[in-house]
Enzyme design. Structure first.
Site, short mmCIF file in Angstrom:
data_model
loop_
_atom_site.label_atom_id
_atom_site.label_comp_id
_atom_site.label_asym_id
_atom_site.label_seq_id
_atom_site.Cartn_x
_atom_site.Cartn_y
_atom_site.Cartn_z
CE LYS A 109 22.94 20.03 -1.42
NZ LYS A 109 23.86 20.24 -2.53
NE ARG A 130 32.37 8.18 16.91
CZ ARG A 130 32.85 8.54 18.09
NH1 ARG A 130 32.34 9.57 18.73
NH2 ARG A 130 33.84 7.88 18.65
C1 NCD Z 1 33.16 6.69 23.26
C2 NCD Z 1 32.31 6.46 22.03
O1 NCD Z 1 32.07 7.38 21.25
O2 NCD Z 1 31.88 5.32 21.90
N1 NCD Z 1 33.94 7.84 23.21
C3 NCD Z 1 35.11 7.85 22.50
O3 NCD Z 1 35.16 7.49 21.35
N2 NCD Z 1 36.20 8.27 23.13
C4 NCD Z 1 32.43 6.52 24.54
C5 NCD Z 1 31.21 7.35 24.80
O4 NCD Z 1 30.76 8.13 23.97
O5 NCD Z 1 30.68 7.22 25.89
#
Ligand code: NCD
Length: 331
Positions: A109, A130
């Site tokens: 939203k 993330r």
């Molecule tokens: C990695 C990332 O997300 O940076 N994966 C992870 O966290 N295990 C590497 C990747 O996505 O290639």
């Protein structure tokens, strides 16, 4: 009754959950590997071994009972999100998982990251984030009173992955000093490469960087490596490093970071670890990879005992258990 005349029911001093705690990690954000010195790394690795022991003996404990973790993932994840969730649950804590469906949250939203974080901290004790933008974890932490753990900020850093990578190297080979470590693949956009490289500068290692020209390690990071006095070389060819390497750290070319997909197509198959390549490697070396892999390690390598990437996956849970316990003050 005028509420202002009421005595507070609780002493809210303990609510300053980010500052003023004893252990170096308690209440801290985990944003970059720059925060860790060798003593802190040793501490985390010792605790990670204890967590492994505990899981093998009894499966779980109630160390973090009553604690809640929010997993807030704006980018896809399998291992990082599920290992944080498993870590929290094996320590008796609970999780608010926003890992599959940020698109179903108020982000869709138009809510800002700051407001989302300010909301989620009302329910939880730690946020694992993330996000596709470099610096997003820091921005979230600046808006939070509870610890924020960076689970990958775009092409920036991925500190908890680097911890588990380093733990795995030490666990598999019994040491860090004296090793030759070759990083292969996308050294430009690979955030795990950036974080692990910085951590390795604390040790007496030699580094070999293998990538296509356009995916070389960023210059600022290469300068850090050189300033640290590390023996370092760059090459385009795995053949140049395979015979002497103690560790091959193989990475995926980060398709999602390319603005020009034609360029991605040109470099995506630059390196492949095959049984033939492995024949030329040392007998006591290891191959690790943060995963997911998309062709850069052939499946036929998996049965080679030197292929350590799934053992590495499990280590991720132990290391994250140790880190969560420390950050949440149960050191
Ligand atoms: C990695 C990332 O997300 O940076 N994966 C992870 O966290 N295990 C590497 C990747 O996505 O290639």
């Amino acid at each position: 009754m005028n509420p202002k005349t009421l005595e507070p029911l609780f002493n809210y001093d303990h609510m300053d959950r980010k500052n003023g705690r004893s252990n170096g990690l308690t209440g801290q954000d985990i944003l970059s590997v720059d925060q860790f010195d060798v003593d802190t790394l040793d501490y985390i690795f010792t605790r990670s071994c204890e967590m492994r022991e505990m899981v093998r003996r009894v499966g779980s404990t109630d160390l973090l009972r009553g604690n809640v973790l929010t997993a807030l993932f704006y980018e896809p994840s399998t291992r990082t999100s599920s290992s944080f969730i498993a870590a929290m649950e094996r320590l008796g804590g609970n999780v608010i998982p926003i890992t599959q469906g940020v698109q179903y949250s108020s982000v869709s939203k138009g809510e800002t990251l700051a407001d989302t974080v300010r909301t989620l901290e009302q329910y939880s004790d730690v946020i694992v984030l993330r996000h596709p933008e470099i610096g997003s974890a820091k921005a979230a932490a600046d808006n939070a009173t509870i610890p924020v753990i960076n689970a990958g900020d775009g092409a920036g850093e991925h500190p908890t992955q680097a911890l588990l990578d380093l733990f795995t190297i030490r666990d598999e080979l019994g040491r860090l000093d004296g090793l030759q470590i070759a990083m292969i693949g996308d050294l430009r956009y690979g955030r795990t490469v950036h974080s692990l490289t910085k951590l390795l500068l604390h040790y007496d290692v030699s580094l070999r960087f293998v990538s296509p020209e356009i995916l070389r390690l960023p210059l600022t990071l290469m300068n850090e490596v050189i300033d640290a006095g590390i023996d370092v070389r760059e090459t385009h060819d795995v053949a140049d490093v395979i015979e002497k390497a103690d560790v091959l750290y193989v990475t995926r070319v980060q398709k999602e970071r390319f603005s020009d997909l034609a360029q991605y197509e040109e470099v995506k198959d630059a390196h492949a670890i095959t049984p033939e390549v492995m024949k030329r490697a040392k007998e006591d070396m290891i191959v690790i990879h943060p995963l997911p892999r998309v062709g850069e390690i052939h499946y036929s390598v998996d049965k080679d005992p030197r292929a350590a990437y799934f053992r590495q996956v499990q280590n991720g849970m132990f290391v994250r258990m140790a880190l969560l316990a420390a950050v949440l003050g149960k050191a």
